[in-house]
Design an enzyme around this catalytic site. Structure first.
Site, short mmCIF file in Angstrom:
data_model
loop_
_atom_site.label_atom_id
_atom_site.label_comp_id
_atom_site.label_asym_id
_atom_site.label_seq_id
_atom_site.Cartn_x
_atom_site.Cartn_y
_atom_site.Cartn_z
N ARG A 50 13.50 2.96 19.53
CA ARG A 50 12.44 1.95 19.62
C ARG A 50 11.93 1.81 21.05
O ARG A 50 10.89 1.20 21.28
CB ARG A 50 12.94 0.61 19.06
N TYR A 101 -14.39 -6.03 15.87
CA TYR A 101 -13.63 -5.44 14.77
C TYR A 101 -13.06 -6.57 13.91
O TYR A 101 -12.52 -7.55 14.45
CB TYR A 101 -12.51 -4.56 15.32
N ASP A 173 -12.09 -3.40 24.13
CA ASP A 173 -11.72 -2.45 23.08
C ASP A 173 -12.68 -1.27 23.22
O ASP A 173 -13.87 -1.38 22.92
CB ASP A 173 -11.85 -3.15 21.71
N LYS A 198 -9.28 6.57 15.58
CA LYS A 198 -10.69 6.95 15.50
C LYS A 198 -10.95 8.22 16.32
O LYS A 198 -10.41 9.25 16.01
CB LYS A 198 -11.56 5.77 15.92
C1 PLP Z 1 -10.31 0.60 13.68
C2 PLP Z 1 -10.48 -0.28 14.83
C3 PLP Z 1 -9.44 -1.11 15.25
C4 PLP Z 1 -8.11 -1.19 14.52
O1 PLP Z 1 -7.43 0.02 14.59
P1 PLP Z 1 -6.39 0.57 13.48
O2 PLP Z 1 -5.93 1.84 14.08
O3 PLP Z 1 -7.17 0.71 12.20
O4 PLP Z 1 -5.33 -0.45 13.33
C5 PLP Z 1 -9.65 -1.90 16.37
N1 PLP Z 1 -10.83 -1.87 17.04
C6 PLP Z 1 -11.85 -1.09 16.65
C7 PLP Z 1 -13.12 -1.11 17.42
C8 PLP Z 1 -11.71 -0.27 15.53
O5 PLP Z 1 -12.75 0.50 15.15
#
Ligand code: PLP
Length: 363
Positions: A50, A101, A173, A198
Site C-alpha cells: 500500500r 466534472y 484539474d 483519459k
Molecule cells: C473523468 C474525469 C475525472 C474523474 O476521473 P476518473 O478516472 O473517472 O475517476 C475528473 N476530472 C475530469 C475533468 C474528468 O474528465
C-alpha cells in the site's frame, strides 16, 4: 528501483519517452517490470504494497517530468480529487467552476451536506466574478480549463494571483488540457489533479488518477500530506494499471498533437454545417462541443447514427467518442439539451469527418 537520470533541458516529447526508465545498465529492462507484491522483505524503504510499487514510481516520474513537479498515482481520477478535497478544513469555502466534472461537484455537495465545507459556484470564464467570489474564507479555488463540457477557458494567472492574495490554494484539474498543452504549476497553481483514465493512459482501457505538486519546499509539504493520505486510505492503483498508464503516457505528446489537429479541423468544418447551432472549441486540445439544432431529439439521433464515432462517456482515447451531456441527470441546466461533447480521436480526419457529416446530413 532507481530511475535513469535525465538531462534537465529536454523537450516534453522526449521527457514523455525517457522519464521513469530503469538505469542504462547491462541486463536492465527498458521498461519497469510489473511487480505483483503485497509486501516486501522488511528493512527497506518499501515495506508494504500500500506504500510503494515500482510501476507507480515510474509513472509518477514520467508524469512529474511532464507537469514540472512531483506526482502521486491514485486508483482513479476521483480518488485523486477526493484526496485533495479531504484536506479542506471545517467552515472553509471552495470556489469552484459551476461547469466542473460531475464527480467533483458530487464530492463538494457531499462535504457541504455533512457540514464540512461550503462551495461557491462561479462562471470560470468571468474573471471579475471569480475574483469577486474569492475572500479570506476561501480555502481552495478549484477549476478545470477548458471546462467540462462547456469548453470555457479561465484566465489562469489572474485567478491564481487573486487566490494567493486571499491566502487560498489553487487546484487545477488538468485532464482536458493535458500536461502537453498546459502546465498549471508553472503558472503558479499549488496542486494539479488528473484523471489519467483519459488522455494520459489514452486507450480507454484503464482507470487511474494522479496529483502533482511543485518540486519545492511548499510542494514537498503538500506531497508528504497527500502521500500520507494515500498510504492511509489506500486509494492506490494496481501495478498493471500503472504500467498501462505509463505505456500510454509515452505517446501522449504525439496523440495530443494529432487529436488537436483533428479537432481544430473538425471544429472549422462543423461551424458551417446547417444542423449545428454552435461550435465551442477553445483553439487547442482534442475536445469540441457542438450544440445540435432542435435540442435533445436530433442530438440523440445523431449519437446513434454514426459508424465510427462511439456514443460513450469518458474521453481522451485514441478513438473518437461523443456524448449528449444532458442525458446525465446531474448535468448543469446551463448546458444546452442539444450539446454533444466530442472527444476527437487520432484516426484519419477525413474518415471521422465523413462519418460525422453523414450523420448530421441525415438529421
Ligand atoms: C473523468 C474525469 C475525472 C474523474 O476521473 P476518473 O478516472 O473517472 O475517476 C475528473 N476530472 C475530469 C475533468 C474528468 O474528465
Amino acid at each position: 528501483m532507481s530511475s535513469n537520470p535525465l538531462p534537465a533541458d529536454l523537450c516534453p516529447a522526449t521527457r514523455a519517452i525517457h522519464a521513469g526508465r530503469p538505469p542504462h545498465d547491462p541486463d536492465q529492462p527498458l521498461n519497469v517490470p510489473i511487480t505483483m507484491a503485497s509486501t516486501y522483505v522488511a528493512g527497506g524503504a518499501k515495506e508494504y504494497g500500500r506504500y510503494a510499487n515500482d510501476a507507480w514510481t515510474a509513472f509518477e516520474d514520467a508524469l512529474g517530468a511532464l507537469e514540472g513537479g512531483r506526482a502521486l498515482a491514485f486508483a482513479s481520477g476521483m480518488a485523486a480529487v477526493a484526496t485533495v478535497l479531504d484536506l479542506v478544513g471545517p467552515d472553509s469555502v471552495v470556489v469552484t467552476a459551476r461547469h466542473s466534472y460531475l464527480g467533483t461537484l458530487g464530492v463538494l455537495a457531499d462535504l457541504e451536506a455533512r457540514g464540512r465545507a461550503k462551495s461557491t459556484l462561479v462562471d470560470i470564464s468571468d474573471t471579475a466574478a471569480v475574483i469577486d467570489a474569492i475572500d479570506e474564507d476561501t480555502a481552495l479555488v478549484w477549476f478545470e480549463s477548458p471546462t467540462n463540457p462547456a469548453m470555457e477557458v479561465a484566465d489562469i494567472p489572474a485567478i491564481i494571483a487573486a487566490a494567493h492574495e486571499a491566502g487560498a490554494r489553487v487546484v487545477i484539474d488538468n485532464t482536458f488540457a493535458t500536461p502537453v498543452l498546459q502546465n498549471p504549476l508553472a503558472l503558479g497553481a499549488d496542486i494539479v489533479v488528473h484523471s489519467a483514465t483519459k488522455y494520459i493512459a489514452g486507450h480507454s482501457d484503464v482507470l487511474m488518477g494522479a496529483i502533482v505538486v511543485a518540486d519545492d519546499t511548499e510542494g514537498q509539504a503538500l506531497y508528504d500530506v497527500l502521500k500520507g493520505r494515500r498510504d492511509l486510505i489506500g486509494a492506490i492503483p494496481g501495478a498493471f494499471e500503472a504500467w498501462l498508464a505509463l505505456r500510454g503516457l509515452r505517446t501522449l505528446p504525439l496523440r495530443v498533437e494529432r487529436a488537436s489537429a483533428n479537432a481544430a479541423e473538425l471544429a472549422r468544418r462543423l461551424a458551417d454545417h446547417p444542423a449545428i447551432e454552435e461550435v465551442r472549441y477553445p483553439g487547442f486540445g482534442g475536445m469540441v462541443a457542438i450544440v445540435v439544432r432542435g435540442g435533445a431529439g436530433p442530438a440523440d439521433v445523431l449519437v446513434r447514427a454514426t459508424r465510427l464515432w462511439v456514443h460513450a462517456t469518458s474521453l481522451g482515447g485514441v478513438e473518437s467518442t461523443f456524448e449528449r451531456r444532458r442525458r446525465w441527470k446531474g448535468e448543469a441546466s446551463t448546458i444546452p439539451e442539444g450539446l454533444v461533447r466530442l472527444s476527437v480521436g487520432i484516426e484519419d480526419v477525413e474518415d471521422i469527418w465523413a462519418d460525422l457529416k453523414g450523420a448530421l446530413d441525415g438529421l
